[in-house]
Every structure is written in structure tokens, then in C-alpha cells.
Enzyme design. Structure first.
Site, PDB file in Angstrom:
ATOM      1  N   ARG A 163       1.175  -1.586  -1.222  1.00 47.47           N
ATOM      2  CA  ARG A 163       0.161  -2.017  -0.262  1.00 47.47           C
ATOM      3  C   ARG A 163      -1.030  -1.064  -0.352  1.00 47.47           C
ATOM      4  NH1 ARG A 163       1.816  -0.538   5.204  1.00 47.47           N
ATOM      5  NH2 ARG A 163       0.034   0.886   5.130  1.00 47.47           N
TER       6      ARG A 163
ATOM      7  N   HIS B  16      -1.813  -1.474   6.796  1.00 49.54           N
ATOM      8  CA  HIS B  16      -0.811  -2.490   7.150  1.00 49.54           C
ATOM      9  C   HIS B  16      -1.498  -3.713   7.750  1.00 49.54           C
ATOM     10  CE1 HIS B  16       2.865  -4.307   8.637  1.00 49.54           C
ATOM     11  NE2 HIS B  16       2.352  -4.338   9.840  1.00 49.54           N
TER      12      HIS B  16
ATOM     13  N   TYR C 299      -0.696   8.565   7.335  1.00 49.98           N
ATOM     14  CA  TYR C 299       0.700   8.764   6.949  1.00 49.98           C
ATOM     15  C   TYR C 299       0.957   8.716   5.439  1.00 49.98           C
ATOM     16  CZ  TYR C 299       0.452   3.618   7.232  1.00 49.98           C
ATOM     17  OH  TYR C 299       0.082   2.295   7.099  1.00 49.98           O
TER      18      TYR C 299
END
Length: 372
Positions: free
Chosen positions: A262, A266, A275
Site C-alpha cells: 500500500r 490507509h 508508523y
């Protein structure tokens, strides 16, 4: 975490890859790869999906649609799947399936309406997608819905396939595992496509599941599971075609774990820089699917910079026409937010609807009075 001595560290499952990150073949290629028209069509659709994706993110950032789930770096999975499904098949998607939906005939403006909170976005006009389910936002529940659809196909003796998709995080949910169980027990014509993009929101794959692979979860349910390079269009198309044929001809379900990454957040409500490292994302960009297929096409003499620029211009124009259609769709009446909640209206909802209508009427009256 200690492992039981009865649990092997690795499980030998098929893994398919034909192209390296630069588009160079790593093995003998399937015969269908000799069809340049097919390859260009698949490439075009990936480019179109990415450009639409960029526009959708921009529309969200300017407040014209709501939260949106980007597909950046994962276009090949959806394009391969959508190109192989037949009109009589049924797609039971999750929220990152823009590429499949576009291949199934869902209009870009319908997708924008959906993310804009408008129910008309799920009333697909194209007959090929008329029976497809709307995107599922709850995690993994769509896998069970697909088993219900596949059960109907089997009971009727129809040679149709239910296709359901999910991310890697969804494979840890009970709904997903229950779906695998019933699919294996009843040998249903369903294909499970797992987009293992390495992140379940902010939780990395290595933390959210201890299994060496996600594909091996099919083994416990009694059917085939395998891995495929989710950035390799040739590998995806080949293995998905085999999986679809298997399910269509009564040979049971298949689980395909597609290894991708990805590249974006998100959703537009997320900030992935909190993160994961820039170095990790930089490395993932070297593996991405559009560049890989573009390299293969160029190596075959099928593609060049002139064709690339013409394609980008054509796709951008198509996206812009869809945005204009979305903008001209207008708004639905306020009470429409209640119209799709129940098949049979309960009394309480009917009362709420009347209250909403009265409130809208009062607001309209006040606005009209202020303009007099």
C-alpha cells in the site's frame, strides 16, 4: 512466541512471479502473453485507475467527497481480476476495489457518488455490474456474503463464480475464517482474493498474524491456497484465470494471496508517515505494478514515450468528464438517508422520517423568508 514442534516454520505453497521489477521475464511466459492488444488494455486500465485515484484523493482534500480508500500500488490486482470475471459472475468487494469496479463497468461518477455519501453510487447502471454488491466497509463480513451468493449458484446448478476480496488484516477476523470453512465444507464456487498490502491500517503483516503465509489458511478449510506476486500483472492474470475456471467448473473454492504494498495512506483519514519509514516506502516504489508492466511492454517493442503521453492525456480527459458528471448529479433530498436502511420500515423509522421532513420544511421556510 514459541512455536509448537508440530508446527513447521514454513509451509510449501505455490508462489508465482513472471517479471522482475524492471519488467524482465524470470521464467517461460504463458501463451496468452503473445496478445499485445490484451496487454495494452490491461496496462491502460491500470493507468486509468491510478489517475482516477489521484483525482479522488484531491476531491476529498477539497471537501467534495468523504473519506476515500486509495488503491495506489495495488492496481494490478483489481485490473487482472476484473478483466477475467464474466458478466454473470458476482463481485462482493471491499472498500479498496476501485480497479475491479471500473473493469466491471461501474462508472467513475458512481464511485465518486458512493464516497460522497450518496446511495445512487451503488445503483450501478451497467448490466454487467448490476448484481454486484456495493463496497463493504466492515472488515471481512463480505466473505460470508460471497459464500451465500456461491451457495445459490451451486443449488441452481449455475456455472457462475462469486468473487470476494479483502486486505491482509481481514484474514484474522472470524467472519473470514468462517467463510473459508463453509466454502470448503460445501465446495462452493467462490474465489477469495486477499490483497496482502502489508499493512492493516497501522499494524504490519508480521504482527497481526503469526502464520508464515495467509494463503495457507485455506488448507485448514480443505481447499487450495497459493501466493502470487501482486505487482506482476502476468502472474496475477494467469493464476486468477486458473482459479476462476476451477471454481466455475465445480472444482471448489480457491484462495489467492496477492503480495503487494500500500503505497498511500490507509484512507484519506490516515497518515502513514506516523508508523512506517520513508525508506520502506521508497523500496516499495521500486516494485510497483505499473512501472513493471510498462517496462515489459517497452522491452517487447509494444510501448514508447509517445504512446505513454497520449494514454495519460486520454485517461485524464476521461476522469475529468466523470468529475463533471459527478458535479452535475445534484443532491438527493434529506430523507433519502433513511430510504435504504430496512426492506420493511419499522414504525420508529417512519416517525423519524416524518420528523426529518418537518424539520427540512421549517428550514426551507426560514430560508425563503430571509430572501423576501
Amino acid at each position: 512466541m514459541s512455536r509448537s514442534p508440530l508446527m513447521p516454520d514454513t509451509v510449501k505453497l505455490p508462489f508465482t512471479r513472471y517479471l522482475d521489477p524492471n519488467g524482465q521475464p524470470l521464467a517461460a511466459l504463458p501463451a496468452w502473453v503473445d496478445d499485445p492488444a490484451l496487454l495494452v488494455r490491461l496496462y491502460r486500465q491500470m493507468v486509468l485507475t491510478r489517475l482516477f485515484d489521484q483525482k479522488a484523493v484531491a476531491l476529498q482534500r477539497t471537501g467534495r467527497i468523504g473519506t476515500y480508500a486509495p488503491t495506489l500500488g495495488q492496481e494490478a490486482i483489481g485490473v487482472a481480476l476484473g478483466s477475467l470475471m464474466r458478466s454473470e459472475d458476482v463481485l462482493v468487494p471491499y472498500y479498496r476495489d476501485t480497479a475491479v469496479q471500473l473493469m466491471r463497468g461501474v462508472k467513475m461518477e458512481e464511485i465518486l457518488l458512493y464516497w460522497g455519501g450518496d446511495e445512487r453510487g451503488s445503483a450501478y447502471v451497467d448490466p454487467a455490474s448490476a448484481q454486484d454488491f456495493p463496497m463493504c466497509v466492515p472488515i471481512a463480513t463480505q466473505a460470508l456474503h460471497a459464500c451465500g451468493v456461491a451457495s445459490a449458484f451451486k443449488i441452481r446448478g449455475e456455472h457462475r463464480v462469486a468473487v470476494t476480496t479483502c486486505g491482509d488484516g481481514a484474514t484474522s477476523k472470524g467472519d473470514f475464517l468462517e467463510a473459508l470453512n463453509v466454502a470448503g465444507a460445501w465446495q462452493l464456487p467462490v474465489v477469495f482474493v486477499v490483497n496482502n498490502n502489508q499493512w492493516a491500517i497501522s499494524v504490519p503483516r508480521r504482527i497481526q498474524c503469526g502464520a508464515p503465509t495467509l494463503a495457507q489458511k485455506a488448507i485448514g478449510a480443505g481447499f487450495a491456497g497459493e501466493q502470487v506476486d501482486g505487482n506482476d500483472m502476468l502472474a496475477l492474470y494467469e493464476r486468477m484465470q486458473i482459479a476462476m475456471d476451477r471454481a466455475r467448473h465445480g472444482k471448489g473454492p480457491v484462495l489467492l494471496e496477492c503480495l503487494s504494498y500500500r503505497l498511500g495512506d490507509h484512507t484519506t483519514a490516515d497518515d502513514a508517515t506516523r508508523y512506517r519509514s520513508a525508506e520502506e516506502v521508497k523500496q516499495a516504489w521500486l516494485e510497483e505494478p505499473i512501472k513493471r508492466l510498462q517496462g515489459f511492454l517497452a522491452n517487447q517493442g509494444i510501448w514508447d514515450e509517445r504512446r505513454e503521453q497520449a494514454l495519460i492525456g486520454e485517461c485524464q480527459a476521461e476522469v475529468q468528464r466523470a468529475v463533471e458528471a459527478f458535479d452535475s448529479a445534484g443532491t438527493q433530498p434529506a430523507e433519502s438517508v433513511l430510504d435504504y436502511v430496512y426492506a420493511k420500515w419499522p414504525t420508529a423509522l417512519a416517525e423519524q422520517r416524518e420528523m426529518l421532513l418537518e424539520r427540512v420544511a421549517r428550514q426551507t421556510s426560514v430560508q425563503e423568508a430571509s430572501h423576501e
